[in-house]
Design a protein around this motif. Structure first.
Motif, PDB file in Angstrom:
ATOM      1  N   UNK A  24       0.846  -1.095  -0.100  1.00 61.06           N
ATOM      2  CA  UNK A  24       0.044   0.095  -0.135  1.00 61.06           C
ATOM      3  C   UNK A  24       0.764   0.923   0.098  1.00 61.06           C
ATOM      4  N   UNK A  25       0.341   2.436   0.043  1.00 61.26           N
ATOM      5  CA  UNK A  25       1.108   3.565  -0.148  1.00 61.26           C
ATOM      6  C   UNK A  25       2.104   3.649   0.841  1.00 61.26           C
ATOM      7  N   UNK A  26       3.369   3.773   0.548  1.00 63.03           N
ATOM      8  CA  UNK A  26       4.477   3.940   1.504  1.00 63.03           C
ATOM      9  C   UNK A  26       4.644   5.377   1.904  1.00 63.03           C
ATOM     10  N   UNK A  27       5.417   5.422   3.324  1.00 65.98           N
ATOM     11  CA  UNK A  27       5.897   6.638   3.554  1.00 65.98           C
ATOM     12  C   UNK A  27       7.063   7.002   2.693  1.00 65.98           C
ATOM     13  N   UNK A  28       7.245   8.528   2.743  1.00 69.31           N
ATOM     14  CA  UNK A  28       8.485   8.824   2.101  1.00 69.31           C
ATOM     15  C   UNK A  28       9.387   9.582   2.875  1.00 69.31           C
ATOM     16  N   UNK A  49      24.432  10.405   2.257  1.00 68.35           N
ATOM     17  CA  UNK A  49      23.443  11.448   2.901  1.00 68.35           C
ATOM     18  C   UNK A  49      22.192  11.283   1.666  1.00 68.35           C
ATOM     19  N   UNK A  50      21.022  11.328   2.005  1.00 69.86           N
ATOM     20  CA  UNK A  50      20.090  11.305   0.828  1.00 69.86           C
ATOM     21  C   UNK A  50      19.701  12.590   0.270  1.00 69.86           C
ATOM     22  N   UNK A  51      20.139  12.790  -1.096  1.00 74.40           N
ATOM     23  CA  UNK A  51      20.051  14.147  -1.637  1.00 74.40           C
ATOM     24  C   UNK A  51      18.292  14.273  -2.202  1.00 74.40           C
ATOM     25  N   UNK A  52      17.813  13.145  -2.465  1.00 72.66           N
ATOM     26  CA  UNK A  52      16.486  13.404  -2.592  1.00 72.66           C
ATOM     27  C   UNK A  52      15.291  12.714  -1.951  1.00 72.66           C
ATOM     28  N   UNK A  53      13.987  12.646  -1.935  1.00 71.03           N
ATOM     29  CA  UNK A  53      12.927  11.844  -1.285  1.00 71.03           C
ATOM     30  C   UNK A  53      13.121  10.637  -1.623  1.00 71.03           C
ATOM     31  N   UNK A  54      13.129   9.688  -0.761  1.00 68.33           N
ATOM     32  CA  UNK A  54      12.990   8.274  -0.760  1.00 68.33           C
ATOM     33  C   UNK A  54      12.015   7.317  -0.464  1.00 68.33           C
TER      34      UNK A  54
END
Length: 203
Positions: free
Chosen positions: A33-37, A78-83
């Motif tokens: 189902x829809x995931x948290x981002x 480091x995450x540079x974009x939403x995941x």
């Protein structure tokens, strides 16, 4: 330097049909189902001890991490974009592999953390997605390819430059079978090449 360590739980709402309870790098968005981002920069590891990164992996995947003797690695990422959760696991697979650690799925509820030198004695999951849908990450998998025209052993010199893990190409000529055991990103390239090479010659 300070480190930001985020433990995330990718929760889902109650589905109307059975969906996967845990996450992996090979999941498709439709299997949940829809995931948290996670927002950009939410993951910010600066020399974080391996044990804490494995805790993030366990929380993100919903799987128990089984580990033996591992190197005393410190992870920077480091995450540079939403995941999404799936994208985060793919990213963690890749950065851990760069530090000599492979994550090997074990059933539906666990994942093994092993050194990359031990991957050849593990049994990675067989993933049968089209090569275009395989993640471009260092996620360990296996693929059995049934060749139609080429002799399996003849393909190994052509595929070897795309292999990363040891003993990752196994040819069984008598059955026209080629077994690939490697990172998903490498197997993507090998399958793409086999698709072109194993075509029936034009008359």
């Amino acid at each position: 330097m300070a480190s930001t360590l985020v433990l995330v739980g990718c929760s889902t709402t109650s589905p109307s049909k059975p969906l996967k309870r845990t996450y992996s790098s090979f999941d498709l968005p439709s299997e949940h189902t829809k995931q948290d981002t996670l927002s950009a920069g939410c993951i910010n590891f600066q020399g974080v001890p391996l044990e804490q990164v494995l805790q993030v992996y366990a929380a993100s995947s919903g799987r128990t991490v089984l580990r033996g003797s591992l190197p005393d690695a410190r992870i920077s990422l480091r995450s540079a974009s939403p995941l999404s959760c799936i994208q985060l696991l793919q990213m963690l697979d890749t950065v851990l592999a760069q530090n000599g650690i492979a994550m090997v799925l074990s059933g539906d509820d666990a994942v093994k953390a092993v050194t990359t030198t031990r991957v050849s004695v593990e049994t990675p999951p067989e993933i049968n997605l089209p090569w275009e849908m395989l993640p471009d990450s260092s996620s360990v998998m296996m693929r059995t390819v049934h060749l139609k025209n080429l002799k399996p052993s003849e393909t190994i010199p052509m595929l070897a430059p795309f292999a990363h893990l040891p003993n990752s190409l196994i040819a069984i000529d008598g059955k026209q079978i080629l077994i690939l055991r490697d990172y998903s990103a490498n197997i993507r390239q090998q399958l793409r090449m086999l698709e072109q090479l194993d075509r029936k010659p034009s008359p």
